[in-house]
Motif scaffolding. Sequence first.
Motif, mmCIF file in Angstrom:
data_model
loop_
_atom_site.group_PDB
_atom_site.id
_atom_site.type_symbol
_atom_site.label_atom_id
_atom_site.label_comp_id
_atom_site.label_asym_id
_atom_site.label_seq_id
_atom_site.Cartn_x
_atom_site.Cartn_y
_atom_site.Cartn_z
ATOM 1 N N ALA A 113 -7.412 -4.594 -1.929
ATOM 2 C CA ALA A 113 -7.369 -4.375 -3.373
ATOM 3 C C ALA A 113 -7.855 -2.973 -3.743
ATOM 4 N N SER A 114 -8.952 -2.518 -3.135
ATOM 5 C CA SER A 114 -9.482 -1.192 -3.457
ATOM 6 C C SER A 114 -8.510 -0.096 -3.019
ATOM 7 N N LEU A 115 -7.855 -0.298 -1.887
ATOM 8 C CA LEU A 115 -6.878 0.679 -1.408
ATOM 9 C C LEU A 115 -5.695 0.772 -2.367
ATOM 10 N N LEU A 116 -5.240 -0.385 -2.874
ATOM 11 C CA LEU A 116 -4.163 -0.394 -3.862
ATOM 12 C C LEU A 116 -4.567 0.383 -5.119
ATOM 13 N N LEU A 117 -5.806 0.173 -5.578
ATOM 14 C CA LEU A 117 -6.276 0.840 -6.790
ATOM 15 C C LEU A 117 -6.297 2.357 -6.616
ATOM 16 N N PHE A 118 -6.857 2.827 -5.501
ATOM 17 C CA PHE A 118 -6.960 4.266 -5.287
ATOM 18 C C PHE A 118 -5.578 4.911 -5.138
ATOM 19 N N VAL A 121 0.837 -1.204 0.000
ATOM 20 C CA VAL A 121 0.000 0.000 0.000
ATOM 21 C C VAL A 121 0.873 1.256 0.000
ATOM 22 N N LEU A 122 1.944 1.233 0.780
ATOM 23 C CA LEU A 122 2.848 2.373 0.846
ATOM 24 C C LEU A 122 3.655 2.545 -0.440
ATOM 25 N N SER A 123 3.860 1.451 -1.169
ATOM 26 C CA SER A 123 4.734 1.473 -2.342
ATOM 27 C C SER A 123 4.006 1.687 -3.656
ATOM 28 N N ILE A 124 2.768 1.201 -3.789
ATOM 29 C CA ILE A 124 2.105 1.151 -5.094
ATOM 30 C C ILE A 124 2.009 2.520 -5.749
ATOM 31 N N PHE A 125 1.810 3.530 -4.933
ATOM 32 C CA PHE A 125 1.729 4.903 -5.432
ATOM 33 C C PHE A 125 2.964 5.289 -6.251
ATOM 34 N N PHE A 126 4.140 4.878 -5.802
ATOM 35 C CA PHE A 126 5.380 5.332 -6.413
ATOM 36 C C PHE A 126 5.556 4.830 -7.842
ATOM 37 N N PHE A 127 4.982 3.679 -8.166
ATOM 38 C CA PHE A 127 5.181 3.135 -9.505
ATOM 39 C C PHE A 127 4.394 3.931 -10.545
ATOM 40 N N SER A 128 3.132 4.257 -10.245
ATOM 41 C CA SER A 128 2.376 5.108 -11.157
ATOM 42 C C SER A 128 2.908 6.540 -11.124
ATOM 43 N N TYR A 129 3.345 6.979 -9.967
ATOM 44 C CA TYR A 129 3.933 8.317 -9.804
ATOM 45 C C TYR A 129 5.207 8.443 -10.633
ATOM 46 N N ALA A 130 6.031 7.397 -10.613
ATOM 47 C CA ALA A 130 7.278 7.405 -11.384
ATOM 48 C C ALA A 130 6.996 7.467 -12.883
ATOM 49 N N PHE A 131 6.045 6.665 -13.323
ATOM 50 C CA PHE A 131 5.685 6.683 -14.754
ATOM 51 C C PHE A 131 5.229 8.069 -15.182
ATOM 52 N N MET A 132 4.423 8.726 -14.342
ATOM 53 C CA MET A 132 3.909 10.044 -14.699
ATOM 54 C C MET A 132 4.992 11.119 -14.638
#
Length: 411
Positions: free
Chosen positions: A102-107, A53-64
């Motif tokens: 799963a929903s938390l990961l998506l958001f 949960v703490l990490s998933i943000f960074f992967f989409s953030y990095a791509f953007m």
Amino acid sequence: MHAYATNKKRKTIIIILLFIGMTLSYIDKASINVAIIPIQKELQLNSLESGFVLSIFFFSYAFMHLLGGWLTDKYGSRKVLVLSILAFSLFTTFTSFAWSFASLLLFRFLFGIGEGSVFPASIRSISDNFPENERGRASSFFLSAQTFGGAIGSVTIGVLVVSLGWRSMFVSIGIIGVLVAWAFWVYLKSPADAQINNAKQNQKKVSYKKVFKTNNFWKLFFTKFFSNIVNWGMISWMPSYLVNKGLDLLSVSALMSIPYLASFLMFNVNGWILDKYMSGREKYLAVAGSISSGVFLYMMFNATSVTLGIIYMTFNAISIAFIGTSLYTMVIKYSPKELTGSVTGLVSFGGQIAGGISPVVIGFVLTLFKGSYNAASWFLITAALAGAIASITIKNKVKETKEDVLIEHSF
């Protein structure tokens, strides 16, 4: 001929808006680090799931960061900043509706997409509006918004979570973000924007290949990567670490503000030092910061009291401030102006990938070693020393006479 913002009032408005935008961005980004404590209990997450949960943000953030840098160079910083702030504020609000892992990961993944363009667009705005002899101070003040956001955010988020609950906390900061996006749309526009856009169209285009081929690009990339392994490993897991030491959530939030405040002051001192004394030698601040970070990490994890631990954590945060200010000052001062957004996005991409790796690796290590932080501490210390090796290899800048010098001749 570059069209900088010449009016002092105009430049003040620009840098204050960028500071506010980055402050909000950092508060939204770091809010999960405090909120994860009650979320973990309510949604029954283990340490590994919390790490994801703490990490998933960074992967989409990095791509953007990559896409956002390109969009900024193509469409201008104002449009990209407004859309990005609006998007991440809405996705912050959506986080309050999470009902499962799963929903938390998506958001959180969507939140990263929304926020990823803010940083490269802001750096491009500084490059467009400030001459080279002011960019060290301007960029350092802008970068200090991260630590200012961390300082006020750690306390504010802790109070909101305890008083309103984590769901209402996300709604509250999301609403504030929508208002900030409106302010950017209204106040960031000026007649100078047309001149800047015309100047961009007349500039010589530089191929992405010339960014990737430069030796210094990869050295900057990996210096940022390793410093973010340390930075986001600390930010993500220190609240939980201190709670495990027996502190309550409000006390942890207050204590976490101390390193942020120290970093805020140091970012701005660094900007003055870089502009006045370190032009062409910026890499030495990164080297010093990487080595001292490793030393203070070791001291922190072996501290005999919480007080000593916070003191060493504060010095570690100051060390990381050395790295951030020197790296982005080099990018802003000396990269081709027409690719400033793209270069920033590419260097930041490495940092954000590290931000995605570090929390989940620490979560895995904690699960593997039954909650012991010893192995996690050595993971962070090793990353700090690797950053020192990467930064010492950066070639010092030899200043050119032409402003549009290609990046491979710029460092």
